[in-house]
Design a protein around this motif. Structure first.
Motif, mmCIF file in Angstrom:
data_model
loop_
_atom_site.group_PDB
_atom_site.id
_atom_site.type_symbol
_atom_site.label_atom_id
_atom_site.label_comp_id
_atom_site.label_asym_id
_atom_site.label_seq_id
_atom_site.Cartn_x
_atom_site.Cartn_y
_atom_site.Cartn_z
ATOM 1 N N ALA A 176 30.776 -89.408 -30.103
ATOM 2 C CA ALA A 176 29.359 -89.322 -30.454
ATOM 3 C C ALA A 176 28.550 -90.281 -29.594
ATOM 4 C CB ALA A 176 29.167 -89.648 -31.934
ATOM 5 N N GLY A 177 27.324 -89.887 -29.277
ATOM 6 C CA GLY A 177 26.473 -90.749 -28.472
ATOM 7 C C GLY A 177 25.071 -90.206 -28.359
ATOM 8 N N VAL A 178 24.248 -90.938 -27.628
ATOM 9 C CA VAL A 178 22.868 -90.535 -27.385
ATOM 10 C C VAL A 178 22.520 -90.790 -25.925
ATOM 11 C CG1 VAL A 178 22.121 -91.018 -29.760
ATOM 12 C CG2 VAL A 178 21.968 -92.812 -28.015
ATOM 13 N N ASN A 179 21.534 -90.063 -25.421
ATOM 14 C CA ASN A 179 20.931 -90.374 -24.138
ATOM 15 C C ASN A 179 19.701 -91.249 -24.379
ATOM 16 O OD1 ASN A 179 22.835 -88.517 -23.012
ATOM 17 N ND2 ASN A 179 21.406 -88.155 -21.331
ATOM 18 N N VAL A 180 19.392 -92.098 -23.427
ATOM 19 C CA VAL A 180 18.319 -93.083 -23.585
ATOM 20 C C VAL A 180 17.223 -92.781 -22.571
ATOM 21 C CG1 VAL A 180 17.718 -95.527 -23.583
ATOM 22 C CG2 VAL A 180 20.009 -94.804 -24.327
ATOM 23 N N VAL A 181 16.016 -92.498 -23.060
ATOM 24 C CA VAL A 181 14.862 -92.207 -22.213
ATOM 25 C C VAL A 181 13.862 -93.345 -22.340
ATOM 26 C CG1 VAL A 181 12.957 -90.610 -21.762
ATOM 27 C CG2 VAL A 181 15.193 -89.722 -22.455
ATOM 28 N N VAL A 182 13.483 -93.933 -21.200
ATOM 29 C CA VAL A 182 12.545 -95.060 -21.190
ATOM 30 C C VAL A 182 11.435 -94.763 -20.179
ATOM 31 C CG1 VAL A 182 12.286 -97.553 -21.007
ATOM 32 C CG2 VAL A 182 14.504 -96.592 -21.647
ATOM 33 N N PRO A 183 10.154 -94.925 -20.561
ATOM 34 C CA PRO A 183 9.076 -94.746 -19.585
ATOM 35 C C PRO A 183 9.093 -95.864 -18.544
ATOM 36 C CG PRO A 183 8.259 -94.588 -21.845
ATOM 37 C CD PRO A 183 9.644 -95.147 -21.923
ATOM 38 N N LEU A 184 8.989 -95.502 -17.286
ATOM 39 C CA LEU A 184 8.844 -96.452 -16.185
ATOM 40 C C LEU A 184 7.364 -96.454 -15.798
ATOM 41 C CD1 LEU A 184 10.466 -98.290 -14.144
ATOM 42 C CD2 LEU A 184 10.326 -96.343 -12.579
ATOM 43 N N VAL A 185 6.710 -97.593 -15.993
ATOM 44 C CA VAL A 185 5.262 -97.684 -15.795
ATOM 45 C C VAL A 185 4.981 -98.355 -14.454
ATOM 46 C CG1 VAL A 185 3.084 -98.503 -16.756
ATOM 47 C CG2 VAL A 185 4.966 -97.874 -18.294
ATOM 48 N N PRO A 186 4.357 -97.642 -13.499
ATOM 49 C CA PRO A 186 4.061 -98.248 -12.201
ATOM 50 C C PRO A 186 2.837 -99.166 -12.276
ATOM 51 C CG PRO A 186 3.236 -96.009 -12.269
ATOM 52 C CD PRO A 186 3.934 -96.242 -13.579
ATOM 53 N N ALA A 187 2.549 -99.845 -11.184
ATOM 54 C CA ALA A 187 1.372 -100.732 -11.155
ATOM 55 C C ALA A 187 0.097 -99.933 -11.373
ATOM 56 C CB ALA A 187 1.326 -101.474 -9.817
#
Length: 259
Positions: free
Chosen positions: A100-111
């Motif tokens: 069992a597991g999950v994928n991890v989505v994170v927003p990458l915010v540019p300058a």
């Protein structure tokens, strides 16, 4: 033709109708498998064309106003920014090799400009459905340069977002849930610079094989031919049975009286 008159009986008409229906279903299922093969080969051609080129700036491929074109999927891109850890979204029910597991989505915010949603990879969990975003490893702090491949958004009910979790990635739904301006489409991570303390298992590129669709298609067509061939064989056997003369029964010798 009188020997074939039995085909007009109700039993044989129903039998023929059933055989024709099964043969038609087998033909359509075979066609469906061959269409899937065509789709697979088209997808492989897109991956082969886009995935192995030098990475290009993500803003040249993704846009906040327009969805990603299917012909541009799997384009290799690069982006630089800071991860918004507080806006992490987990993608539930991502089992690997029975774990069992999950994928991890994170927003990458540019300058400046819209954020990029980055699928950083997979991590094992105790269960498949209730893991919190706070329980996954953190990405690198500070400015990070990532490379990866762009993907088209998922659609349907599975892409709904609640409590910073979802079952499939849809950038529009995630951006609305997080009150964030983001590109449409997302990036499947290839590399991060600097690297994280706890790396996740990357999804990488999909397999490029054609799968079993060709042989499955042939199997369905073979089943249809078998049904028709079986009907023809039973018809011939019935005709032969009607033409075959009946065997005279053996007459038993009369019983002798016991004197």
């Amino acid at each position: 033709m009188r020997s074939l008159s039995f085909l007009l009986s109700r039993r044989w008409i129903l039998f023929l109708a059933t055989v024709l229906l099964l043969s038609w279903v087998a033909w359509m299922l075979g066609q469906w498998q061959f269409h899937r093969l065509d789709d697979r080969q088209e997808s492989n051609a897109i991956i082969e064309r886009n995935a192995h080129a030098a990475p290009m700036p993500v803003a040249e491929v993704l846009s906040p106003e327009h969805p990603l074109d299917a012909a541009d999927e799997w384009t290799h891109v690069t982006a630089t920014g800071t991860y918004d850890v507080a806006s992490t979204v987990v993608v539930r029910y991502r089992t690997r090799d029975g774990v069992a597991g999950v994928n991890v989505v994170v927003p990458l915010v540019p300058a400046s400009g819209p954020a990029v949603l980055v699928d950083r990879g997979w991590v094992a969990t105790d269960n498949r459905g209730t893991t919190s975003a706070d329980a996954v490893p953190d990405p690198p702090a500070g400015e990070v340069t990532v490379t990866g491949w762009v993907r088209v958004d998922a659609e349907g009910d599975s892409a709904r977002v609640a409590d910073q979790s979802t079952r499939a990635i849809n950038s529009v739904n995630i951006a609305e849930a997080l009150d964030l301006t983001a590109h449409q489409g997302f990036v499947v991570l290839d590399t991060e610079d600097p690297e994280p303390e706890t790396p996740l298992a990357h999804s990488g590129l999909p397999e490029m094989g054609n799968g079993p669709h060709f042989f499955y298609g042939l199997q369905w067509w073979f089943f249809g031919l078998m049904a028709i061939g079986g009907f023809i064989w039973l018809t011939i056997d019935e005709v032969r049975g009607k033409k075959r003369p009946a065997r005279p029964g053996r007459r038993r010798p009369p019983a002798q009286r016991v004197r």
